[in-house]
Motif scaffolding. Structure first.
Motif, mmCIF file in Angstrom:
data_model
loop_
_atom_site.group_PDB
_atom_site.id
_atom_site.type_symbol
_atom_site.label_atom_id
_atom_site.label_comp_id
_atom_site.label_asym_id
_atom_site.label_seq_id
_atom_site.Cartn_x
_atom_site.Cartn_y
_atom_site.Cartn_z
ATOM 1 N N THR A 123 -31.583 2.253 -26.599
ATOM 2 C CA THR A 123 -31.407 2.671 -27.983
ATOM 3 C C THR A 123 -32.642 3.472 -28.378
ATOM 4 O O THR A 123 -33.718 3.278 -27.822
ATOM 5 C CB THR A 123 -31.241 1.470 -28.933
ATOM 6 N N THR A 150 -35.669 3.921 -30.016
ATOM 7 C CA THR A 150 -36.550 2.919 -30.611
ATOM 8 C C THR A 150 -37.984 3.418 -30.625
ATOM 9 O O THR A 150 -38.447 3.973 -29.626
ATOM 10 C CB THR A 150 -36.481 1.608 -29.811
ATOM 11 N N GLN A 196 -22.357 2.516 -38.946
ATOM 12 C CA GLN A 196 -23.124 1.443 -38.311
ATOM 13 C C GLN A 196 -22.876 1.325 -36.797
ATOM 14 O O GLN A 196 -23.715 0.785 -36.077
ATOM 15 C CB GLN A 196 -22.791 0.081 -38.955
ATOM 16 N N VAL A 198 -23.270 0.533 -29.656
ATOM 17 C CA VAL A 198 -24.492 0.207 -30.379
ATOM 18 C C VAL A 198 -24.140 0.003 -31.843
ATOM 19 O O VAL A 198 -23.484 0.864 -32.461
ATOM 20 C CB VAL A 198 -25.542 1.327 -30.241
ATOM 21 N N GLU A 203 -25.644 -1.275 -35.750
ATOM 22 C CA GLU A 203 -26.759 -1.610 -36.642
ATOM 23 C C GLU A 203 -26.186 -2.285 -37.869
ATOM 24 O O GLU A 203 -25.407 -1.688 -38.620
ATOM 25 C CB GLU A 203 -27.537 -0.350 -37.022
ATOM 26 N N THR A 223 -30.012 -4.511 -34.199
ATOM 27 C CA THR A 223 -29.530 -3.376 -33.426
ATOM 28 C C THR A 223 -28.968 -3.963 -32.143
ATOM 29 O O THR A 223 -29.706 -4.381 -31.249
ATOM 30 C CB THR A 223 -30.647 -2.375 -33.114
#
Length: 878
Positions: A224, A226, A472, A528, A530, A539
């Motif tokens: 992801t 990050t 999301q 993925v 969120e 996450t």
């Protein structure tokens, strides 16, 4: 003082009103007096400070107040009167994950923009600036990103430049980073439900020149996007800017910037990477394994990936099976490819250097449609080099890679990419060991035959599909087909045919030819999300990876036809090279199927506390068919393993994080027991603690880490029958790493590393416990720093200086010979002006003799490093 124009008067008027209003006595007559004074005399004769004070006294009758202002007024007036116009000479548009970044190249530092919001547009007006673009009077781009409709950069009267970013529904969120010779403007779509104002939608950060060495985010460590500060692991990112500054020709040179990493070319078969003391770190491109994890000793090389298509190199250290499956505990290397751009981009470069090195390349990109729904990129490279070794065969490479991005909708993107590489080079077995060190031989000495060679073809085809299910949740699916074919012809030394007679210098060799094929089919799917559960923010990553690897090897070797050579006084061609027989003397086929299921959650427990937890389940089925001497054997292997990872990140300050992590790794073994059964898989576990800090206003990242790794079930000789193995070996590695990358001052960039590694045998039936692992230096360090002049007649001129220091190493697990330490000095001079870049790099300036990487045996794979080398380049963007 200089004369004053109307634009200067306007700026002076704005400042004086602000200055007066900030005083304790905010009298209307004083403000009017200042305004009248400047309006009347701005276009007349230059003013003197005394005249300013006298006029204010006459207008206001307040001499004490005007005296207090006199020094500030005089200083400010001098600054404005002496200011020079700043030219904006280039504008580049780069896509980001959430929006885009505009990179502006300027002739000097710009004044702080005046910002405003008008309707759906975020506007920044830059005073004291003019546009001087080479191809147009203004810059514009339509639909540069989801949620953003238009970018326009244009000139205004009175030496001002306006940047307008228009959103589709609301004004975008804009961050402007001002520098000494340029600035960056980053934009993301705004929130239609939020209240919009210039205060909360436009942020201006004065950081000096936008740093290009430090990349703040990475996806390799978590899959992801990050921030590195929030990753509970040591990860080093080497961006394109460093590769260009050092004129890196291959991946091995790039990895010299990483603490605890060493690389060898594995006799011309491909890179063999050592991380944290463990050989065989896998190489990935965009998250896909480039070569089969099967390793029979001949398949360990991982090819020579083309550097021209690489956007950045990301090195994750420590066990990482949760993300990559079968892996050594030292870590993994992931190279990130360039992607198509939304604005036209054309670049051509020619590099020439020592040993007849020539490398022309092109990089073209841009939109294929007016609405930017279809983008392309094309990279092509040709390379030729004689090399410093005494082979007749030369390095000759051709690389071709087209890529296409299709924006199917505002929520769905499809990326297609093809890579083709044809590579020919010497098959180089290196030097030999004599006694407890490397034989005293010239670095160009060939101990095979001068016409030994290896030819390779590599093909990669694949796609990356990403669909935003909602704001999301994102679904990602990707596929790769890889095919690598190697054909080699060489004269080799094998221990079982006598090896080297160290007293006479006679090296026994046999002619060998081999065909190796690696074919890979990989499919990755993950989602993925969120979201929040109460006060916790998540996450979440969940996915499935499928892969099928097929390895085929055919060897053509007649061990009865010896071709001895004296390493101190070689005579080549004494025995004619035989024709390749119709049938191989031995062959091997390995088919491997792998299934991975993984789950990871990055949980924001508190504002400054993050938990990263995950688990990977992998099952591996492998069939091996071996034919040797007319005898065919078949072996089957079925293994599965759960590999967890846990990490905690604590940020006491926004720019400081402390982390701790635990992770495991898993790798099936190719060795067999006396019963013919495969050994238990090798397993690894690692503990790591560290501290990361973003310094110098977030322009520089420093990482200090302590690690403790253990590799278990290592194949070692069966004490009852040394021809077979038992899984009782253990190897340990612990140490400290320090990495620094980023900008110290405007124009002054640095990347540096230091590592201390204590890697040794903990348990073994063949080698002594406590022996150091082969090819691992206890101490090593590197430094590369550049400085670019940002103003004046020498604007664009820069210099680079650096070194690589590697301590002494053991040449094999028996610790029977040692590789000496070495210290290399490197330098560069470069000049950038608008669309042109000229550079000259000097490598190993003092022509040091040294050995790189990890040898295979005492008579194979002892690889001499490059001597003093000069590389010059000229690059043009249009």
């Amino acid at each position: 003082m200089m004369g004053v124009d109307a634009n200067m008067a306007e700026r002076w008027q704005a400042w004086t009103v602000g200055a007066v209003s900030s005083q304790k006595a905010r009298s209307l007559p004083l403000s009017i007096g200042l305004w009248l004074l400047m309006s009347q005399v701005a276009l007349a004769e230059p003013l003197q400070p005394r005249l300013i004070m006298d006029t204010l006294e006459a207008e206001t009758g307040d001499i004490s107040l005007t005296s207090d202002l006199l020094a500030t007024i005089s200083e400010r007036w001098a600054q404005i009167a002496q200011a020079e116009l700043v030219e904006i000479t280039d504008v580049q548009l780069e896509a980001t994950a959430d929006g885009f970044t505009l990179r502006f190249e300027t002739s000097g530092a710009l004044a702080t923009p005046e910002t405003s919001i008008t309707g759906n547009a975020a506007i920044a007006d830059i005073p004291n600036a003019v546009l001087n673009l080479s191809d147009d009077d203004e810059f514009s781009a339509s639909d540069p990103a989801d949620g953003i409709a238009l970018i326009n950069v244009s000139s205004l009267p009175d030496n001002r430049v306006r940047i307008a970013i228009t959103g589709t529904e609301t004004a975008p969120v804009v961050t402007i980073s001002l520098g000494a010779t340029g600035f960056d403007l980053s934009a993301t779509p705004g929130d239609p439900t939020a209240q919009v104002s210039a205060d909360n939608s436009i942020q201006i950060v004065v950081t000096g020149e936008q740093d290009r060495y430090f990349v703040p985010n990475t996806s390799t460590a978590t899959r992801t996007d990050t921030p590195i500060l929030e990753v509970p692991a040591s990860i080093q990112v080497i961006p394109r800017e460093i590769l260009e500054a050092q004129q890196v020709v291959d991946l091995g040179d790039a990895l010299r910037n990483v603490g605890g990493a060493s690389v060898s070319s594995f006799e011309g078969r491909g890179f063999q990477i050592n991380l944290r003391g463990f050989e065989g770190a896998p190489l990935f491109r965009d998250g896909f394994r480039l070569y089969s994890p099967n390793d029979n000793g001949d398949a360990a090389g991982q090819g020579f990936p083309e550097i021209a298509i690489i956007e950045q190199v990301e090195v994750l250290r420590g066990p990482a099976s949760i993300l990559f499956g079968q892996i050594e505990p030292g870590g993994a290397v992931n190279v990130v490819s360039k992607r198509p751009l939304e604005v036209p981009f054309y670049e051509a470069e020619l590099e020439v250097g020592s040993f007849d090195f020539v490398q022309p390349r092109i990089d073209f990109s841009g939109p294929l449609t007016d609405d930017n729904s279809l983008l392309y990129r094309l990279n092509a490279v040709y390379q030729y080099e004689d090399g410093f070794r005494g082979y007749d065969a030369n390095v000759e490479r051709f690389f071709f890679s087209p890529a296409l991005t299709w924006r199917i909708s505002d929520r769905t993107n499809l990326n297609l990419q093809l890579e083709y590489l044809d590579d020919t080079r010497p098959y180089d077995t290196g030097l030999v060991a004599v006694g407890d060190g490397v034989a005293d031989l010239p670095r160009d000495r060939v101990l095979g035959e001068p016409d030994d060679f290896i030819e390779s073809e590599f093909l990669s085809v694949g796609y990356d599909l990403e669909h935003e299910i909602s704001d999301q949740w994102t679904l990602r699916n990707a596929f790769r087909y890889l095919d690598d074919y190697d054909d080699l012809s060489t004269a080799l030394s094998f221990p079982f045919i006598g090896g080297l007679d160290e007293a006479t210098g006679t090296l026994n060799r046999v002619f060998g030819e081999q065909i190796i094929s690696n074919e890979t089919l990989s499919l990755q799917t993950n989602v993925v999300g969120e979201f929040a559960t109460g006060p916790l923010e998540h996450t979440l990553l969940a996915g499935v990876d499928l892969a099928r690897y097929r390895f085929e090897s055919e060897s053509f070797t007649d061990f009865s036809l010896l071709t001895p050579i004296n390493v101190f006084d070689p005579v080549y061609g004494t025995v004619p090279r035989p024709d390749r027989p119709d049938a191989p003397t031995s062959s091997e086929e390995i088919d491997t199927d792998s299934l991975q299921v993984y789950l990871q959650d990055q949980i924001q427990l508190l504002d400054n506390l993050i938990l990263v937890a995950g688990v990977n389940y992998e099952t591996v089925s492998q069939e091996t068919v071996t034919s040797r001497g007319g005898v065919t054997t078949e072996e089957e292997l079925d293994e599965d393993e759960f590999t967890p990872r846990f990490g905690l990140v604590y940020q006491p300050l926004d720019n400081l994080s402390l982390y701790a992590s635990y992770s495991r790794s898993f790798l099936p073994s190719a060795a067999v027991t006396v019963e013919g059964e495969p050994l238990e898989p090798e397993t690894g576990e690692g503990f790591e603690v560290g501290i990361k800090a973003e310094l110098f206003d977030g322009n520089l990242l420093a990482t200090l880490a302590y690690f403790n790794l253990t590799k278990q079930n290592v194949a070692t000789a069966d004490p009852d029958d040394p021809r077979f193995s038992v899984a009782t070996g253990e190897q340990d590695s612990q140490g400290i790493e320090l990495d620094i990358v980023g900008e110290i001052l405007p124009g002054w960039d640095i990347i540096a590393s230091y590592s201390y590694i204590d890697a040794e045998i903990a348990e073994d039936n063949r080698f002594d416990v406590g022996n150091r692992l082969a090819g691992v230096a206890e101490h090593s360090a590197s430094l590369w720093t550049t400085y670019e002049i940002a103003a004046g007649d020498l604007d664009g001129l820069g210099f680079g200086l650096g070194f690589n220091w590697v301590g002494d190493r053991q040449g094999d697990l028996a610790n029977s010979f040692e590789l000496d330490s070495y210290f290399l000095t490197n330098a560069a001079v470069f000049y950038e002006r608008q669309d042109w870049r000229l550079a000259v790099n000097f490598q190993n300036i003092f022509n040091v003799d040294y050995i790189v990487g990890t040898p295979r045996t005492r008579t194979r794979g002892i690889e001499p490093g490059d001597p003093f080398t000069v590389i010059g380049s000229i690059r043009y963007q249009f």
